[in-house]
Design a protein around this motif. Structure first.
Motif, mmCIF file in Angstrom:
data_model
loop_
_atom_site.group_PDB
_atom_site.id
_atom_site.type_symbol
_atom_site.label_atom_id
_atom_site.label_comp_id
_atom_site.label_asym_id
_atom_site.label_seq_id
_atom_site.Cartn_x
_atom_site.Cartn_y
_atom_site.Cartn_z
ATOM 1 N N ASP A 8 1.154 -0.799 0.185
ATOM 2 C CA ASP A 8 0.269 0.366 0.054
ATOM 3 C C ASP A 8 1.244 1.345 0.073
ATOM 4 O O ASP A 8 1.594 1.666 0.793
ATOM 5 C CB ASP A 8 -1.040 0.037 1.740
ATOM 6 N N SER A 9 0.780 2.464 -1.043
ATOM 7 C CA SER A 9 1.362 3.181 -1.554
ATOM 8 C C SER A 9 0.646 4.757 -1.284
ATOM 9 O O SER A 9 -0.782 4.223 -1.426
ATOM 10 C CB SER A 9 2.370 3.000 -2.020
ATOM 11 N N ALA A 10 0.830 5.539 -0.424
ATOM 12 C CA ALA A 10 0.843 6.950 -0.618
ATOM 13 C C ALA A 10 1.779 8.215 -0.828
ATOM 14 O O ALA A 10 2.619 8.039 -0.794
ATOM 15 C CB ALA A 10 -0.322 7.294 0.623
ATOM 16 N N VAL A 11 1.389 9.411 -1.998
ATOM 17 C CA VAL A 11 2.254 10.199 -1.936
ATOM 18 C C VAL A 11 1.762 11.318 -1.479
ATOM 19 O O VAL A 11 0.510 12.273 -2.073
ATOM 20 C CB VAL A 11 2.568 9.814 -3.793
ATOM 21 N N ARG A 12 2.629 12.772 -0.077
ATOM 22 C CA ARG A 12 1.564 13.560 -0.150
ATOM 23 C C ARG A 12 2.600 14.488 -0.693
ATOM 24 O O ARG A 12 3.881 14.809 -1.404
ATOM 25 C CB ARG A 12 1.780 13.697 1.120
ATOM 26 N N HIS A 13 2.560 15.735 -1.239
ATOM 27 C CA HIS A 13 2.863 17.015 -1.050
ATOM 28 C C HIS A 13 2.666 17.932 -0.071
ATOM 29 O O HIS A 13 1.855 18.624 0.079
ATOM 30 C CB HIS A 13 2.740 18.374 -2.161
ATOM 31 N N VAL A 14 4.158 18.546 0.426
ATOM 32 C CA VAL A 14 3.658 19.641 1.641
ATOM 33 C C VAL A 14 4.357 20.369 1.514
ATOM 34 O O VAL A 14 5.986 20.702 0.727
ATOM 35 C CB VAL A 14 5.686 18.988 3.331
ATOM 36 N N LEU A 15 4.186 21.863 1.551
ATOM 37 C CA LEU A 15 4.227 23.162 1.399
ATOM 38 C C LEU A 15 5.488 23.520 2.521
ATOM 39 O O LEU A 15 4.368 24.395 3.165
ATOM 40 C CB LEU A 15 3.463 23.693 0.626
ATOM 41 N N MET A 16 6.323 24.169 2.499
ATOM 42 C CA MET A 16 7.076 24.491 3.208
ATOM 43 C C MET A 16 7.690 25.766 3.230
ATOM 44 O O MET A 16 7.540 26.371 2.064
ATOM 45 C CB MET A 16 7.900 23.479 3.867
ATOM 46 N N ARG A 17 7.912 26.586 3.881
ATOM 47 C CA ARG A 17 8.121 28.232 3.976
ATOM 48 C C ARG A 17 9.632 27.982 2.695
ATOM 49 O O ARG A 17 9.328 28.159 1.992
ATOM 50 C CB ARG A 17 9.294 27.992 5.175
ATOM 51 N N GLN A 18 10.069 26.720 2.728
ATOM 52 C CA GLN A 18 11.236 27.082 1.736
ATOM 53 C C GLN A 18 11.343 26.576 0.054
ATOM 54 O O GLN A 18 11.952 26.863 -0.687
ATOM 55 C CB GLN A 18 12.829 25.765 2.435
ATOM 56 N N GLY A 19 10.238 25.422 0.385
ATOM 57 C CA GLY A 19 9.841 25.475 -0.893
ATOM 58 C C GLY A 19 8.997 23.878 -0.518
ATOM 59 O O GLY A 19 8.489 23.517 0.307
#
Length: 99
Positions: free
Chosen positions: A82-93
């Motif tokens: 089972d896999s999952a992908v997420r994108h985290v918007l941090m200050r640097q990028g």
């Protein structure tokens, strides 16, 4: 949307958990090892967490944290993992998370 019986074995739940840990300011390595340990305590055969992007400093890099037995290749890899992908918007990028 119904509740998951075993949160430790749900990749999406763990990816979201890791996302909020990173947004809360927890160190990347500590957050990832926490997620890996939680998954393995839920009687998983194996687990891998990959975090990529600007983790510290200007230079982007990728880190892999794993434990146990992980099938990655072939039909069995698609069926039993089972896999999952997420994108985290941090200050640097943006930081990418794959559980």
């Amino acid at each position: 949307a119904e509740r998951v019986q075993n949160r430790g074995l749900c990749a999406q739940a763990q990816a979201e958990s890791l996302k909020f840990k990173l947004l809360g300011g927890l160190a990347v390595r500590r957050a990832c090892y926490g997620v890996v340990r939680f998954v393995m305590e839920a009687q998983a055969k194996g687990c891998e967490v990959v975090v990529t992007g600007k983790l510290r400093g200007q230079r982007a890099k990728g880190m892999k944290f794993g434990d146990g037995y992980m099938i990655k290749t072939g039909h069995a890899g698609q069926v039993y993992t089972d896999s999952a992908v997420r994108h985290v918007l941090m200050r640097q990028g943006v930081i990418g998370i794959k559980v």
